[in-house]
Write an enzyme that holds these catalytic residues in place. Sequence first.
Site, mmCIF file in Angstrom:
data_model
loop_
_atom_site.group_PDB
_atom_site.id
_atom_site.type_symbol
_atom_site.label_atom_id
_atom_site.label_comp_id
_atom_site.label_asym_id
_atom_site.label_seq_id
_atom_site.Cartn_x
_atom_site.Cartn_y
_atom_site.Cartn_z
ATOM 1 N N TRP A 82 16.355 -8.072 -11.165
ATOM 2 C CA TRP A 82 15.290 -7.903 -10.171
ATOM 3 C C TRP A 82 15.735 -6.924 -9.091
ATOM 4 C CZ3 TRP A 82 14.639 -13.071 -6.921
ATOM 5 C CH2 TRP A 82 15.891 -13.641 -6.684
ATOM 6 N N ASN A 83 14.731 -6.427 -8.337
ATOM 7 C CA ASN A 83 15.002 -5.401 -7.327
ATOM 8 C C ASN A 83 14.384 -5.790 -5.993
ATOM 9 O OD1 ASN A 83 16.122 -3.447 -9.233
ATOM 10 N ND2 ASN A 83 14.033 -3.271 -10.000
ATOM 11 N N HIS A 116 1.357 4.085 2.462
ATOM 12 C CA HIS A 116 0.676 5.242 1.877
ATOM 13 C C HIS A 116 1.633 6.037 0.994
ATOM 14 C CE1 HIS A 116 -2.972 4.561 4.322
ATOM 15 N NE2 HIS A 116 -2.084 3.929 5.064
ATOM 16 N N HIS A 168 -2.346 5.326 -4.040
ATOM 17 C CA HIS A 168 -2.607 4.328 -3.006
ATOM 18 C C HIS A 168 -4.021 4.347 -2.475
ATOM 19 C CE1 HIS A 168 -1.299 7.815 -0.555
ATOM 20 N NE2 HIS A 168 -2.077 7.321 0.398
ATOM 21 N N ASP A 184 -6.685 3.752 0.826
ATOM 22 C CA ASP A 184 -6.812 3.851 2.289
ATOM 23 C C ASP A 184 -7.943 2.938 2.752
ATOM 24 O OD1 ASP A 184 -4.900 5.834 2.244
ATOM 25 O OD2 ASP A 184 -6.250 7.463 2.839
ATOM 26 N N HIS A 217 -7.209 2.692 8.687
ATOM 27 C CA HIS A 217 -6.194 3.755 8.617
ATOM 28 C C HIS A 217 -6.491 4.864 9.627
ATOM 29 C CE1 HIS A 217 -3.235 6.500 7.165
ATOM 30 N NE2 HIS A 217 -4.033 7.236 6.429
ATOM 31 N N HIS A 220 -10.963 11.543 5.794
ATOM 32 C CA HIS A 220 -10.524 10.379 6.564
ATOM 33 C C HIS A 220 -11.544 10.058 7.650
ATOM 34 C CE1 HIS A 220 -6.701 11.468 4.647
ATOM 35 N NE2 HIS A 220 -6.272 10.248 4.923
#
Lengths: 259, 417
Positions: free
Chosen positions: A63-64, A71, A75, A77, A81, A209
């Site tokens: 595992w990590n 972002h 991804h 938004d 944002h 945006h």
Amino acid sequence: MEANKLVELASAVSSGAVRVVDLTFTLSPDFPVIVLPPEFGQAAPVRIQQISRYDSAGPAWYWNNLSFGEHTGTHFDAPIHWFTGKDLPNNSVDTMPTRDMIAPACVIDCSAQAAQDPDFLLTIELVEAWEARHGRIPARNWVLLRTDWSKKGWRDYANLRDDGAHTPGPNAAVMRWLVEERGILGFGTETIGTDAGQAGHLDPPYPAHHFLHGGGRYGLQCLCNLDQLPATGAVIMAAPLKIQNGSGSPLRVIALLAS
Amino acid sequence: MIDPIEPPPRKNPLIRTRLPTSPPKARSRTSHAFTRAAAEGRFVLQRCGSCGTYCYPAREACPCCLSSAVAFVDAPRRGTLLSETTVRVPSDVYFRERAPWRVGLVKMECGPIIVAHLHADCEESAGVKMSFQLDRSGQAVAFASPEKETPNMSDDRQWREMTADPKFRRVLVTNGRSAVGQEAVAALKSAGAKTVFVGVAEPWKPLAGEKLLRAQEGIEIVPLDVADEKSTMDLAADIGGKVDILVNTTEYIRSGGLLDRRGTSVARDEIDQAYLGFINLAQAFGPGMRMRGADGVNNSAAWVNVLSVYALVNWPAFGAYSASQAGCLSLSHSLRAELRPGGVKVINLFTGPIDIEWFQTVPPPKVAPRAVATAVVSALQNGLEEVYAGDVAEEIRQRLAANPKAVERELGGRYRS
């Protein structure tokens, strides 16, 4: 809706009658992220730190630990944002309506124009021409801008020059029009942002945006495989992580289409 | 005159790589004054405060008048080689592997007689120049060199054991985007490095000077984001066995201390790049370097950290950055101890503000990136461990030795740059 229709859909997915296309890049440290002038805060890049891999730190398991900015990678938004969406209700990824996570998509193919001009901007005229062929964009649909940008090598993909990034996107008029006249659910691109690389010089700056989030709509970026989608008819599933007051998140975006 | 060393052939993959061994390392605590001098490239001897006699080796009292005021002072380096011996079958494993080995007795002009390792061009009855060098156990030893430059002088076998000369070695410069990194690449290449690997993070961003770098033979641009565990491990998987010298030019400089910043994102980036980057590099490249300490002419030899002198004392105008550097300094001490079994030196090169964009508003004097690069090469060629590049770094060193509290107050007094 009858319950068995839903089961029918699941069976169709299982049998392959409904195709599932992955529109997501692998979340990795190598993938370009948005670059702001160094005096601003920066999105933390994706980091993957190994906890154990069947070794002395954990003999039977791998595992990590993960860290990344909201972002990074493919991804989502949320309206919160951008300043234009900051006062809207339910404007973050944890409070947005779950029904917005599944919606049809209109795919506008501008790959030819983008191949000619990295600063290509989508206009109302181009969308109207698209509508003349495929019909009016229905309300609460995603509009996805296909540019084939996702097929480029990373350096050409980021395409950073002395005066900033040069990547395609929408102009200001078309963003306002898509939100106000067509009532779209959101806008998606293959590039690092929903806006063009040089969108800081548009009026208003970063119109995707500005208008999307001001109108309570969403953005998707760093999408791939848009070339596998029909102009209309695909259904997008885009459910961001439920991050408290989150402005966005990396996510798995998939498209369902009738094959 | 000595023959120049030949470029090493490619490694024979059927032959076992020789493991490093160490020369004897026991020293008295007092003797570590020589270690300190060797680390900085200075030559010191004890001198009696009462009668003025110079003495060697280190002792607690003056051999002439028994005064206990025997402080270490900078001493004249000139001497004469009285006699020399070639040791052909030493019992110590390290020297046995390197025999024949020349040692001699040097009569210093200032008085004492010193047993020293000899450069091959030192001749009996002739003048020599004495230095203290760090041997591969990290301890100071006396070394006599000819007074005047001789042909191929730095190729001397015994001298090369004391140093980490870039000649014919393969070097990794971890950050090729910074001005210091680019200058270091050029300086190392002209110092005779066989290959300089140039780490470049985020290869999707434009790289200044890329064409120039790619045009030169022996320079290889490699993807390396030290803050990213996988990137560092991947590079080590490719070239870890070929890095003889690692020059850590990681650079992440932002102004501000604690109160004028908001949140921890910038501090996190600083720690990511500088501190965690150091750890990633050490874990990826350290074990291989430690193992290859006796691997022929191009054995692994040194790890260089370019650090801010404000690692030693915080400069509040760059307060959080100073702290990240202090963390790296501490790591370097651990690394030094951990690499010692391999005979690999860890060199810390301290700089004041460098003449780059991130120190734009800082008034001069600032150290030029090229001067930093030159200091890196010189430190490798002379086998130093602590180097202060430029006026500011040297001044801070001296003021810290005099009164650390005064330095703290004075740096704090101009915390807005």
